[in-house]
Design a protein around this motif. Structure first.
Motif, PDB file in Angstrom:
ATOM      1  N   HIS A  57       0.806  -1.217   0.000  1.00 58.99           N
ATOM      2  CA  HIS A  57       0.000   0.000   0.000  1.00 58.99           C
ATOM      3  C   HIS A  57       0.842   1.271   0.000  1.00 58.99           C
ATOM      4  O   HIS A  57       0.305   2.362  -0.012  1.00 58.99           O
ATOM      5  CB  HIS A  57      -0.917   0.017   1.218  1.00 58.99           C
ATOM      6  N   THR A  60       0.394   4.438  -2.721  1.00 64.61           N
ATOM      7  CA  THR A  60      -0.587   5.501  -2.498  1.00 64.61           C
ATOM      8  C   THR A  60       0.049   6.635  -1.711  1.00 64.61           C
ATOM      9  O   THR A  60      -0.072   7.807  -2.078  1.00 64.61           O
ATOM     10  CB  THR A  60      -1.815   4.946  -1.739  1.00 64.61           C
ATOM     11  N   GLU A  61       0.761   6.299  -0.646  1.00 59.29           N
ATOM     12  CA  GLU A  61       1.414   7.307   0.190  1.00 59.29           C
ATOM     13  C   GLU A  61       2.491   8.050  -0.584  1.00 59.29           C
ATOM     14  O   GLU A  61       2.609   9.281  -0.464  1.00 59.29           O
ATOM     15  CB  GLU A  61       2.018   6.634   1.419  1.00 59.29           C
ATOM     16  N   HIS A  64       0.894  10.508  -3.092  1.00 61.50           N
ATOM     17  CA  HIS A  64       0.373  11.684  -2.383  1.00 61.50           C
ATOM     18  C   HIS A  64       1.515  12.597  -1.922  1.00 61.50           C
ATOM     19  O   HIS A  64       1.411  13.824  -2.019  1.00 61.50           O
ATOM     20  CB  HIS A  64      -0.476  11.267  -1.183  1.00 61.50           C
ATOM     21  N   GLN A 101     -11.108  -4.870   2.505  1.00 62.45           N
ATOM     22  CA  GLN A 101      -9.897  -4.074   2.713  1.00 62.45           C
ATOM     23  C   GLN A 101      -9.117  -3.945   1.400  1.00 62.45           C
ATOM     24  O   GLN A 101      -8.614  -2.871   1.076  1.00 62.45           O
ATOM     25  CB  GLN A 101      -9.027  -4.703   3.795  1.00 62.45           C
ATOM     26  N   VAL A 104     -10.856  -1.357  -0.721  1.00 66.34           N
ATOM     27  CA  VAL A 104     -10.588   0.003  -0.224  1.00 66.34           C
ATOM     28  C   VAL A 104      -9.197   0.451  -0.646  1.00 66.34           C
ATOM     29  O   VAL A 104      -9.023   1.572  -1.147  1.00 66.34           O
ATOM     30  CB  VAL A 104     -10.755   0.064   1.311  1.00 66.34           C
ATOM     31  N   HIS A 105      -8.185  -0.409  -0.473  1.00 65.73           N
ATOM     32  CA  HIS A 105      -6.817  -0.049  -0.845  1.00 65.73           C
ATOM     33  C   HIS A 105      -6.698   0.185  -2.353  1.00 65.73           C
ATOM     34  O   HIS A 105      -6.009   1.111  -2.788  1.00 65.73           O
ATOM     35  CB  HIS A 105      -5.821  -1.120  -0.395  1.00 65.73           C
ATOM     36  N   GLN A 107      -9.090   1.247  -4.356  1.00 60.91           N
ATOM     37  CA  GLN A 107      -9.733   2.527  -4.664  1.00 60.91           C
ATOM     38  C   GLN A 107      -8.866   3.704  -4.223  1.00 60.91           C
ATOM     39  O   GLN A 107      -8.765   4.713  -4.930  1.00 60.91           O
ATOM     40  CB  GLN A 107     -11.118   2.616  -4.017  1.00 60.91           C
ATOM     41  N   GLN A 108      -8.223   3.588  -3.056  1.00 63.08           N
ATOM     42  CA  GLN A 108      -7.335   4.654  -2.588  1.00 63.08           C
ATOM     43  C   GLN A 108      -6.164   4.853  -3.550  1.00 63.08           C
ATOM     44  O   GLN A 108      -5.787   5.988  -3.855  1.00 63.08           O
ATOM     45  CB  GLN A 108      -6.815   4.337  -1.182  1.00 63.08           C
ATOM     46  N   LEU A 109      -5.613   3.750  -4.040  1.00 66.07           N
ATOM     47  CA  LEU A 109      -4.513   3.834  -4.992  1.00 66.07           C
ATOM     48  C   LEU A 109      -4.977   4.473  -6.300  1.00 66.07           C
ATOM     49  O   LEU A 109      -4.327   5.385  -6.817  1.00 66.07           O
ATOM     50  CB  LEU A 109      -3.934   2.444  -5.252  1.00 66.07           C
ATOM     51  N   ASP A 111      -7.514   6.487  -6.728  1.00 70.06           N
ATOM     52  CA  ASP A 111      -7.787   7.907  -6.457  1.00 70.06           C
ATOM     53  C   ASP A 111      -6.497   8.714  -6.426  1.00 70.06           C
ATOM     54  O   ASP A 111      -6.442   9.839  -6.952  1.00 70.06           O
ATOM     55  CB  ASP A 111      -8.535   8.070  -5.133  1.00 70.06           C
ATOM     56  N   ALA A 112      -5.442   8.163  -5.816  1.00 75.53           N
ATOM     57  CA  ALA A 112      -4.152   8.863  -5.756  1.00 75.53           C
ATOM     58  C   ALA A 112      -3.586   9.070  -7.157  1.00 75.53           C
ATOM     59  O   ALA A 112      -3.100  10.154  -7.495  1.00 75.53           O
ATOM     60  CB  ALA A 112      -3.165   8.092  -4.887  1.00 75.53           C
TER      61      ALA A 112
END
Length: 178
Positions: A57, A60-61, A64, A101, A104-105, A107-109, A111-112
């Motif tokens: 994960h 994503t960080e 960002h 989970q 969610v991860h 989708q977060q990726l 979105d980033a």
């Protein structure tokens, strides 16, 4: 500006992506999982730097963080190359069996990646199914294909690399009425 490069394993995606990036940007950041090759490929120039951001994960960080630290006035001069999205997603799937989970991860990726301000080149794999895939493999292939479709929908350019030959998919695009 989002650019996607897709293809099979060993097709020449990274080589093409780095050459293409050198044509459109003076400088760049090459984000690598480091799992596809023990040596980071030769970068186009000294103005490109490589970051081995690890698996899972963390992508994503990292996206960002780069986005927050970027100078929007200079964003057109630099490109961020993600190599490879498939490896990061596979590592995330290996990290947990919780499907919610994982969703969610993912989708977060996504979105980033889609919210990145500047030039972003994403290298990904085309998902080909096995004859008798496990349930987990089937879910991963479906999720990866879904992410690839979302990237295509938002990409200004999209290339498929086959045996070292890049095909501009946006120029070849065919639409079927639903």
């Amino acid at each position: 500006m989002l650019i996607t490069v897709t293809g099979g394993i060993g097709s020449g995606k990274t080589r093409f992506a780095l050459g293409y990036a050198a044509q459109i940007s003076r400088e760049g950041i090459y984000l690598s999982t480091g799992d596809h090759d023990p040596v980071i490929p030769e970068l186009p120039s000294a103005h490109y730097r490589a970051i081995s951001a690890g698996n899972g994960h963390h992508l994503t960080e990292v996206i960002h963080q780069i986005n927050r630290e970027s100078n929007l006035f200079l964003a057109d001069q630099r490109i961020v190359i993600v190599d490879s999205l498939t490896s990061w997603m596979a590592a995330g799937f290996r990290a947990t069996d919780d499907l919610d989970q994982q969703r969610v991860h993912t989708q977060q990726l996504l979105d980033a990646l889609l919210s990145y301000q500047g030039k972003l080149l994403v290298i990904t794999n085309e998902m080909h199914g096995a004859l008798y895939p496990s349930e987990k493999e089937r879910i991963f292939a479906a999720r990866m294909a879904s992410v690839n479709r979302a990237l295509q929908a938002h990409s200004e350019r999209m290339y498929m690399v086959v045996s070292g030959l890049a095909i501009d998919l946006k120029d070849q695009e065919m639409r079927y009425d639903e």
